[in-house]
Design a protein around this motif. Structure first.
Motif, PDB file in Angstrom:
ATOM      1  N   GLY A  73       0.790  -1.223   0.000  1.00 16.17           N
ATOM      2  CA  GLY A  73       0.000   0.000   0.000  1.00 16.17           C
ATOM      3  C   GLY A  73       0.823   1.275   0.000  1.00 16.17           C
ATOM      4  O   GLY A  73       0.279   2.367   0.197  1.00 16.17           O
ATOM      5  N   LYS A  74       2.122   1.160  -0.247  1.00 15.59           N
ATOM      6  CA  LYS A  74       2.984   2.344  -0.244  1.00 15.59           C
ATOM      7  C   LYS A  74       3.034   3.033  -1.600  1.00 15.59           C
ATOM      8  O   LYS A  74       3.461   4.186  -1.700  1.00 15.59           O
ATOM      9  N   VAL A  75       2.620   2.321  -2.643  1.00 13.41           N
ATOM     10  CA  VAL A  75       2.589   2.864  -3.999  1.00 13.41           C
ATOM     11  C   VAL A  75       1.327   2.364  -4.684  1.00 13.41           C
ATOM     12  O   VAL A  75       0.922   1.209  -4.487  1.00 13.41           O
ATOM     13  N   GLY A  76       0.713   3.213  -5.490  1.00 16.24           N
ATOM     14  CA  GLY A  76      -0.416   2.802  -6.319  1.00 16.24           C
ATOM     15  C   GLY A  76      -0.012   2.831  -7.777  1.00 16.24           C
ATOM     16  O   GLY A  76       0.647   3.779  -8.223  1.00 16.24           O
ATOM     17  N   LEU A  77      -0.379   1.808  -8.526  1.00 19.18           N
ATOM     18  CA  LEU A  77       0.021   1.753  -9.932  1.00 19.18           C
ATOM     19  C   LEU A  77      -0.520   2.934 -10.729  1.00 19.18           C
ATOM     20  O   LEU A  77       0.111   3.375 -11.696  1.00 19.18           O
ATOM     21  N   ASP A  78      -1.668   3.440 -10.343  1.00 21.20           N
ATOM     22  CA  ASP A  78      -2.264   4.559 -11.066  1.00 21.20           C
ATOM     23  C   ASP A  78      -2.037   5.894 -10.366  1.00 21.20           C
ATOM     24  O   ASP A  78      -2.660   6.905 -10.719  1.00 21.20           O
ATOM     25  N   ASP A  79      -1.130   5.891  -9.401  1.00 25.80           N
ATOM     26  CA  ASP A  79      -0.722   7.161  -8.792  1.00 25.80           C
ATOM     27  C   ASP A  79      -0.020   8.026  -9.833  1.00 25.80           C
ATOM     28  O   ASP A  79       0.719   7.513 -10.689  1.00 25.80           O
ATOM     29  N   PRO A  80      -0.210   9.340  -9.768  1.00 27.87           N
ATOM     30  CA  PRO A  80       0.596  10.215 -10.631  1.00 27.87           C
ATOM     31  C   PRO A  80       2.057  10.164 -10.189  1.00 27.87           C
ATOM     32  O   PRO A  80       2.349  10.111  -8.990  1.00 27.87           O
ATOM     33  N   VAL A  81       2.946  10.166 -11.142  1.00 28.61           N
ATOM     34  CA  VAL A  81       4.374  10.150 -10.820  1.00 28.61           C
ATOM     35  C   VAL A  81       4.739  11.352  -9.960  1.00 28.61           C
ATOM     36  O   VAL A  81       5.610  11.275  -9.087  1.00 28.61           O
ATOM     37  N   ILE A  84       0.897  11.902 -15.848  1.00 27.79           N
ATOM     38  CA  ILE A  84       1.593  10.641 -16.142  1.00 27.79           C
ATOM     39  C   ILE A  84       1.528   9.749 -14.909  1.00 27.79           C
ATOM     40  O   ILE A  84       1.769  10.200 -13.785  1.00 27.79           O
ATOM     41  N   THR A  85       1.201   8.477 -15.125  1.00 28.00           N
ATOM     42  CA  THR A  85       1.071   7.544 -14.008  1.00 28.00           C
ATOM     43  C   THR A  85       2.241   6.558 -13.968  1.00 28.00           C
ATOM     44  O   THR A  85       2.967   6.381 -14.952  1.00 28.00           O
ATOM     45  N   ILE A  86       2.365   5.909 -12.839  1.00 29.56           N
ATOM     46  CA  ILE A  86       3.400   4.888 -12.687  1.00 29.56           C
ATOM     47  C   ILE A  86       3.138   3.728 -13.641  1.00 29.56           C
ATOM     48  O   ILE A  86       4.068   3.180 -14.241  1.00 29.56           O
ATOM     49  N   ARG A  87       1.879   3.367 -13.818  1.00 29.75           N
ATOM     50  CA  ARG A  87       1.542   2.289 -14.751  1.00 29.75           C
ATOM     51  C   ARG A  87       2.043   2.609 -16.157  1.00 29.75           C
ATOM     52  O   ARG A  87       2.575   1.740 -16.858  1.00 29.75           O
ATOM     53  N   GLN A  88       1.887   3.848 -16.584  1.00 28.65           N
ATOM     54  CA  GLN A  88       2.347   4.237 -17.917  1.00 28.65           C
ATOM     55  C   GLN A  88       3.869   4.159 -18.035  1.00 28.65           C
ATOM     56  O   GLN A  88       4.391   3.785 -19.086  1.00 28.65           O
ATOM     57  N   CYS A  89       4.575   4.476 -16.963  1.00 28.52           N
ATOM     58  CA  CYS A  89       6.036   4.347 -16.990  1.00 28.52           C
ATOM     59  C   CYS A  89       6.447   2.881 -17.123  1.00 28.52           C
ATOM     60  O   CYS A  89       7.415   2.557 -17.817  1.00 28.52           O
ATOM     61  N   LEU A  90       5.702   1.994 -16.484  1.00 28.00           N
ATOM     62  CA  LEU A  90       6.004   0.564 -16.534  1.00 28.00           C
ATOM     63  C   LEU A  90       5.701  -0.047 -17.894  1.00 28.00           C
ATOM     64  O   LEU A  90       6.318  -1.042 -18.290  1.00 28.00           O
ATOM     65  N   THR A  91       4.750   0.531 -18.621  1.00 27.21           N
ATOM     66  CA  THR A  91       4.330  -0.030 -19.908  1.00 27.21           C
ATOM     67  C   THR A  91       4.909   0.717 -21.103  1.00 27.21           C
ATOM     68  O   THR A  91       4.569   0.414 -22.247  1.00 27.21           O
ATOM     69  N   HIS A  92       5.761   1.695 -20.868  1.00 24.35           N
ATOM     70  CA  HIS A  92       6.370   2.497 -21.942  1.00 24.35           C
ATOM     71  C   HIS A  92       5.309   3.245 -22.749  1.00 24.35           C
ATOM     72  O   HIS A  92       5.413   3.374 -23.970  1.00 24.35           O
TER      73      HIS A  92
END
Length: 437
Positions: free
Chosen positions: A156-164, A185-193
Motif C-alpha cells: 500500500g505504499k505505492v499505487g500503480l495509477d498514482d501520478p508520478v 503521467i502515471t506509474i503504470r504508464q512508466c512501466l508499460t512504456h
C-alpha cells in the motif's frame, strides 16, 4: 555424527532389534556425510557395526567414512542435463561468428532440464564459456525492477495509477506541445512504456538527478496513446527510493536478490565475479569477425549508480530462480516475493490494442513483454508467455502454460534486433521440440 548419539545407537538391544538398529545407524551416518545410503560402501559399513561392537571396529568404520566421503559425494553430484539439439542449434551460431559463446538454460516444473556453456567467454584469451559465467543482462533488469516495485504496491505504499508527481514533484509541470496534460503521467504508464518519455536510459549521477532531468525532456506523444521504448523504469526506480526511503539498489537486494538467493546477480561485480564476466563483442560488418566492444551499459566504472533499466549482471542459474518464482506465482521454496494476483498483474496484457515492440504479436505488461500471438521468433512460446530481452542479445522468457522458462545469455552488442535474432529463435525452437515430444 554426534558421539553421544553414536554411543546411544550402538547400545545393546534384543537380537531382533540389533539389525534394524545398526542399519539405521549406518544410514544416519551416511546422510550426514552426504552420499547415497544404498551404496555398496554403506552396506559394508553397516556390517562392520554388527556385534560385537568394539571401539576399534567403530573407529575403523568412521575412518573409512572420512576417506570415502569426498569421492562418494562427488559421485552423487550429477552433471546438469544438456539437450543435444539445443547445443547443436547454438553451436551453429558460434561457428558463424554471431556470438563468441553462449550459456543456455531451460527449466520446466521448477527443475533444470538443460544447462550448457558453449564457445568462448573471451576469444583472445582462449577462455571457455562456462555455465557459471556472468553476463551484463542490460534491459533484462527491467522486469526485476518492476517486480521490486510491486512489493511496495502490495504494502500500500505505492499505487500503480498514482501520478508520478506524487513521488517526483517535477513531473507536475510536464507538458506536451506546450500544453498542460489533461491527465498526469502515471506509474503504470512508466512501466508499460506509454508515458510519452523518450531518449537515453542512462542514469547520470543519481536516480534523483536523472528523474528530474527526465521531467524536463519534451514528451514524444500524448501519454497513454502510443508505445515507445523508454527510460520509464528509471522513473520507477526513483519512485521506489522515495516510497521505500532507501536506495534503489539496496531495496532490490533486500526484496528480490537475497530472498531468492541470487548470489551472483549484482549491479557491481566483485573481483572474483569480474573474472567470470563474459567479454562483450561486436560483429564487424565488413570482415564478419568478432571484435571487443564497449558500452555504458553494465559499465560500473563510468556508470556506478544502479540502473533500474539496464544495470544488472547475472548468471543462468540465478535468472532461472527468478523465473521459477514468477512461474510459481510469486514463491520459490521458503521465499515469498509476491502474491499470485500481483504476478498476474505484472504479466497480463496492459497495452490493449496499442502496437508495441519488439517483435510481431507482442504486447506489454508491467515491465514485462507479453506474447499475445506467438509467431516467428516467439513461435515456440504459448500465448501469455512473458519476459524480456537485453541489448547484448540476452533473452529470458517464462511460459506459464508449459511451466517452462528459456534463458539465453550472450554478449553481442550490435544485433540489428536482439529480440528477433535467429539465435534466439533456433534456441527456443530446439528446446521446445525436444521437450514437447
Amino acid at each position: 555424527m554426534d558421539s553421544s548419539l553414536l554411543r546411544a545407537e550402538l547400545a545393546g538391544g534384543t537380537s531382533l532389534e540389533e539389525g534394524a538398529r545398526r542399519s539405521l545407524t549406518g544410514r544416519r551416518i551416511a546422510v550426514g556425510c552426504g552420499f547415497p545410503t544404498n551404496s555398496r560402501f554403506v552396506r559394508r559399513m553397516i556390517a562392520m557395526l554388527a556385534p560385537p561392537w568394539t571401539l576399534g571396529r567403530v573407529l575403523v568404520a568412521l575412518l573409512c567414512l572420512a576417506v570415502a566421503s569426498p569421492a562418494l559425494a562427488q559421485e552423487g553430484r550429477r552433471k546438469p542435463p544438456a539437450l543435444e539439439s539445443v547445443n547443436e542449434a547454438v553451436t551453429k551460431h558460434i561457428e558463424n561468428n554471431d556470438v563468441a559463446g553462449a550459456v543456455t538454460i531451460v527449466i520446466e516444473d521448477g527443475k533444470v532440464v538443460h544447462l550448457s556453456g558453449l564457445g568462448k567467454a573471451n576469444i583472445q584469451a582462449d577462455k571457455p564459456m562456462r555455465p557459471g559465467a556472468m553476463f551484463a543482462i542490460a534491459s533484462m533488469t527491467k522486469p526485476i525492477t518492476a517486480t521490486a516495485l510491486m512489493t511496495l504496491v502490495e504494502e500500500g505504499k505505492v499505487g500503480l495509477d498514482d501520478p508520478v508527481s506524487k513521488y517526483i514533484p517535477e513531473f507536475a509541470d510536464v507538458k506536451f506541445e506546450d500544453k498542460t496534460l489533461d491527465k498526469p503521467i502515471t506509474i503504470r504508464q512508466c512501466l508499460t512504456h506509454t508515458a510519452g518519455l523518450g531518449g537515453s536510459q542512462r542514469v547520470v549521477g543519481s536516480l534523483e538527478e536523472t528523474a528530474k532531468e527526465l521531467a524536463k525532456r519534451p514528451l514524444r506523444y500524448e501519454p497513454g496513446t502510443k508505445w515507445e521504448y523508454s527510460p520509464g523504469l528509471n522513473v520507477v526506480g526513483r519512485v521506489i527510493e522515495v516510497a521505500a526511503g532507501k536506495p534503489y539498489g539496496e531495496f532490490v537486494q533486500e526484496r528480490i536478490l537475497t530472498p531468492l538467493k541470487m548470489n551472483n546477480t549484482t549491479f557491481q561485480p566483485n573481483e572474483k565475479q569480474q573474472a567470470r564476466v563474459a567479454t562483450l563483442y561486436a560483429k564487424d560488418k565488413d570482415s564478419g569477425e568478432l571484435t571487443e566492444a564497449e558500452s555504458w551499459i553494465g559499465n560500473f566504472e563510468t556508470d556506478p549508480y544502479p540502473n533500474p533499466s539496464a544495470g544488472l549482471y547475472s548468471t543462468a542459474r540465478d535468472l532461472s530462480k527468478f523465473y521459477s518464482m514468477m512461474l510459481n506465482g510469486g514463491f520459490l521454496g521458503d521465499a515469498k516475493i509476491l502474491s499470485r494476483d500481483s504476478v498476474k498483474e505484472l504479466t497480463k496484457l496492459q497495452t490493449g490494442e496499442i502496437v508495441t515492440g519488439f517483435t510481431p504479436g507482442n504486447g506489454w505488461g508491467l515491465g514485462y513483454c507479453v506474447v499475445r500471438e506467438p509467431q516467428g521468433v516467439s513461435a515456440a512460446l504459448s500465448p501469455g508467455s512473458f519476459g524480456h530481452g537485453g541489448a547484448f542479445g540476452t533473452q529470458s522468457w517464462g511460459d506459464p502454460k508449459k511451466n517452462r522458462a528459456y534463458i539465453l545469455l550472450v554478449q553481442r552488442s550490435n544485433f540489428p534486433n536482439s529480440d528477433a535474432s535467429d539465435l534466439r529463435k533456433d534456441f527456443q525452437d530446439a528446446a521446445a521440440a525436444a521437450l514437447d515430444k
